[in-house]
Design a protein around this motif. Structure first.
Motif, PDB file in Angstrom:
ATOM      1  N   PRO A  92      -4.553  14.026 -58.613  1.00 52.59           N
ATOM      2  CA  PRO A  92      -4.786  15.238 -59.426  1.00 52.59           C
ATOM      3  C   PRO A  92      -3.596  16.172 -59.473  1.00 52.59           C
ATOM      4  O   PRO A  92      -3.588  17.118 -60.267  1.00 52.59           O
ATOM      5  CB  PRO A  92      -5.979  15.891 -58.722  1.00 52.59           C
ATOM      6  CG  PRO A  92      -5.911  15.399 -57.308  1.00 52.59           C
ATOM      7  CD  PRO A  92      -5.379  14.002 -57.397  1.00 52.59           C
ATOM      8  N   ASP A  93      -2.583  15.935 -58.636  1.00 49.56           N
ATOM      9  CA  ASP A  93      -1.409  16.805 -58.642  1.00 49.56           C
ATOM     10  C   ASP A  93      -0.399  16.391 -59.708  1.00 49.56           C
ATOM     11  O   ASP A  93       0.552  17.115 -59.961  1.00 49.56           O
ATOM     12  CB  ASP A  93      -0.743  16.786 -57.260  1.00 49.56           C
ATOM     13  CG  ASP A  93       0.400  17.784 -57.154  1.00 49.56           C
ATOM     14  OD1 ASP A  93       0.179  18.970 -57.457  1.00 49.56           O
ATOM     15  OD2 ASP A  93       1.509  17.362 -56.784  1.00 49.56           O
ATOM     16  N   LEU A  94      -0.594  15.236 -60.345  1.00 52.88           N
ATOM     17  CA  LEU A  94       0.365  14.749 -61.328  1.00 52.88           C
ATOM     18  C   LEU A  94       0.083  15.314 -62.714  1.00 52.88           C
ATOM     19  O   LEU A  94      -1.060  15.312 -63.184  1.00 52.88           O
ATOM     20  CB  LEU A  94       0.339  13.224 -61.392  1.00 52.88           C
ATOM     21  CG  LEU A  94       0.874  12.456 -60.182  1.00 52.88           C
ATOM     22  CD1 LEU A  94       0.738  10.959 -60.413  1.00 52.88           C
ATOM     23  CD2 LEU A  94       2.326  12.817 -59.913  1.00 52.88           C
ATOM     24  N   LEU A  95       1.134  15.780 -63.390  1.00 46.51           N
ATOM     25  CA  LEU A  95       1.035  16.120 -64.800  1.00 46.51           C
ATOM     26  C   LEU A  95       0.940  14.835 -65.612  1.00 46.51           C
ATOM     27  O   LEU A  95       1.314  13.760 -65.130  1.00 46.51           O
ATOM     28  CB  LEU A  95       2.259  16.904 -65.257  1.00 46.51           C
ATOM     29  CG  LEU A  95       2.300  18.410 -65.000  1.00 46.51           C
ATOM     30  CD1 LEU A  95       2.616  18.698 -63.542  1.00 46.51           C
ATOM     31  CD2 LEU A  95       3.324  19.079 -65.898  1.00 46.51           C
ATOM     32  N   PRO A  96       0.456  14.906 -66.864  1.00 45.90           N
ATOM     33  CA  PRO A  96       0.513  13.721 -67.723  1.00 45.90           C
ATOM     34  C   PRO A  96       1.947  13.198 -67.816  1.00 45.90           C
ATOM     35  O   PRO A  96       2.894  13.972 -67.955  1.00 45.90           O
ATOM     36  CB  PRO A  96       0.017  14.248 -69.075  1.00 45.90           C
ATOM     37  CG  PRO A  96      -0.865  15.400 -68.719  1.00 45.90           C
ATOM     38  CD  PRO A  96      -0.218  16.043 -67.524  1.00 45.90           C
ATOM     39  N   THR A  97       2.083  11.889 -67.752  1.00 40.64           N
ATOM     40  CA  THR A  97       3.406  11.264 -67.712  1.00 40.64           C
ATOM     41  C   THR A  97       4.348  11.728 -68.830  1.00 40.64           C
ATOM     42  O   THR A  97       5.536  11.960 -68.577  1.00 40.64           O
ATOM     43  CB  THR A  97       3.261   9.734 -67.754  1.00 40.64           C
ATOM     44  OG1 THR A  97       2.342   9.318 -66.734  1.00 40.64           O
ATOM     45  CG2 THR A  97       4.589   9.044 -67.530  1.00 40.64           C
ATOM     46  N   PRO A  98       3.892  11.877 -70.095  1.00 36.81           N
ATOM     47  CA  PRO A  98       4.824  12.289 -71.154  1.00 36.81           C
ATOM     48  C   PRO A  98       5.461  13.657 -70.936  1.00 36.81           C
ATOM     49  O   PRO A  98       6.468  13.978 -71.579  1.00 36.81           O
ATOM     50  CB  PRO A  98       3.938  12.295 -72.413  1.00 36.81           C
ATOM     51  CG  PRO A  98       2.837  11.343 -72.114  1.00 36.81           C
ATOM     52  CD  PRO A  98       2.565  11.534 -70.654  1.00 36.81           C
ATOM     53  N   TYR A 107       2.198  19.411 -60.270  1.00 35.56           N
ATOM     54  CA  TYR A 107       1.757  20.788 -60.481  1.00 35.56           C
ATOM     55  C   TYR A 107       2.255  21.705 -59.360  1.00 35.56           C
ATOM     56  O   TYR A 107       2.665  22.839 -59.607  1.00 35.56           O
ATOM     57  CB  TYR A 107       0.230  20.856 -60.534  1.00 35.56           C
ATOM     58  CG  TYR A 107      -0.371  20.403 -61.845  1.00 35.56           C
ATOM     59  CD1 TYR A 107      -0.424  21.257 -62.941  1.00 35.56           C
ATOM     60  CD2 TYR A 107      -0.905  19.129 -61.977  1.00 35.56           C
ATOM     61  CE1 TYR A 107      -0.984  20.852 -64.139  1.00 35.56           C
ATOM     62  CE2 TYR A 107      -1.478  18.712 -63.179  1.00 35.56           C
ATOM     63  CZ  TYR A 107      -1.509  19.570 -64.250  1.00 35.56           C
ATOM     64  OH  TYR A 107      -2.064  19.159 -65.432  1.00 35.56           O
ATOM     65  N   ARG A 108       2.214  21.231 -58.139  1.00 34.41           N
ATOM     66  CA  ARG A 108       2.563  22.104 -57.014  1.00 34.41           C
ATOM     67  C   ARG A 108       4.049  22.441 -56.977  1.00 34.41           C
ATOM     68  O   ARG A 108       4.455  23.384 -56.303  1.00 34.41           O
ATOM     69  CB  ARG A 108       2.148  21.463 -55.680  1.00 34.41           C
ATOM     70  CG  ARG A 108       2.909  20.215 -55.291  1.00 34.41           C
ATOM     71  CD  ARG A 108       2.530  19.757 -53.895  1.00 34.41           C
ATOM     72  NE  ARG A 108       3.224  18.536 -53.508  1.00 34.41           N
ATOM     73  CZ  ARG A 108       2.743  17.319 -53.706  1.00 34.41           C
ATOM     74  NH1 ARG A 108       1.553  17.162 -54.274  1.00 34.41           N
ATOM     75  NH2 ARG A 108       3.430  16.263 -53.335  1.00 34.41           N
ATOM     76  N   GLU A 109       4.880  21.709 -57.700  1.00 35.50           N
ATOM     77  CA  GLU A 109       6.314  21.977 -57.727  1.00 35.50           C
ATOM     78  C   GLU A 109       6.732  22.845 -58.906  1.00 35.50           C
ATOM     79  O   GLU A 109       7.914  23.139 -59.074  1.00 35.50           O
ATOM     80  CB  GLU A 109       7.083  20.656 -57.758  1.00 35.50           C
ATOM     81  CG  GLU A 109       6.896  19.810 -56.498  1.00 35.50           C
ATOM     82  CD  GLU A 109       7.569  18.458 -56.590  1.00 35.50           C
ATOM     83  OE1 GLU A 109       8.131  18.150 -57.674  1.00 35.50           O
ATOM     84  OE2 GLU A 109       7.527  17.702 -55.604  1.00 35.50           O
TER      85      GLU A 109
END
Length: 217
Positions: A92-98, A107-109
């Motif tokens: 859940p911490d990942l943004l959509p790849t594109p 998101y946390r960065e």
């Protein structure tokens, strides 16, 4: 995730034809990564476009030239965005790849910049038009506004409501200068979205108009 609001058919057609700017293409690609229905629609558009190209007259290519052209298309052509709900995308911490080339993976960065009470943003650099992430605190009302041009916004987290309906993760608002609205974020968690615009917003209130040059929206 099953989005209920999608890009306009004309927007998907422009994406298929490679006619969108990189900012608008990024938002469409992010939506395609979570929307099976739009991926299927895009495949049909790509197939129709391919058939139309084969029916056009042109200069015959030698076999070597044709092979080089096909190799170049396979190398540089836009790939169908990978579904964001694939097993490798469950974090859940990942943004959509594109969106990774513009904002990073996590998101946390993200390094948010304050632009108003409860409102922060991150603007992508070096892309035509304007592409930004926007984070609005729960239960906030954005100023009433119209659009000087086109705006394409996808909800990543949280939700908002306006005159067009309820927008939740995966949903896209495909807006033009005929739309006037005032998004109100849902309670609970901040609403995070990615937005592309090709002209400044047109705010109704005098205070928002005074602050607009400072926040560049």
């Amino acid at each position: 995730m099953k989005p209920h609001h999608h890009p306009d058919v004309a927007t998907l057609m422009a994406y298929s034809a490679g006619a969108l700017s990189s900012a608008f293409s990024a938002v469409v690609s992010a939506h395609l990564s979570v929307c099976h229905a739009c991926r299927e629609c895009l495949r049909e558009m790509d197939a129709i476009g391919g058939q139309l190209l084969t029916q056009q007259e042109g200069i015959p290519l030698s076999s070597d030239a044709a092979e080089r052209l096909l190799a170049r298309l396979n190398e540089d052509g836009p790939a169908m965005p990978e579904p964001h709900d694939a097993p490798s995308r469950h974090d859940p911490d990942l943004l959509p790849t594109p969106l990774w080339p513009y904002f990073g993976r996590s998101y946390r960065e993200l390094s948010w910049k304050w632009i108003g009470p409860g409102i922060h943003h991150i603007r992508a650099q070096g892309v035509p038009d304007h592409l930004m992430l926007l984070r609005v605190a729960p239960g906030r009302s954005l100023p009433m506004h119209t659009h000087g041009g086109s705006e394409l916004t996808m909800i990543l987290r949280g939700a908002y409501d306006d005159t067009l309906g309820h927008f939740a993760p995966g949903d896209v608002a495909d807006l033009d200068n005929d739309t006037e609205h005032q998004p109100v974020t849902a309670p609970g968690v901040p609403c995070i979205c990615v937005a592309a615009t090709d002209a400044p917003l047109v705010f109704s209130g005098w205070l928002a108009r005074m602050l607009q040059p400072m926040v560049r929206m």
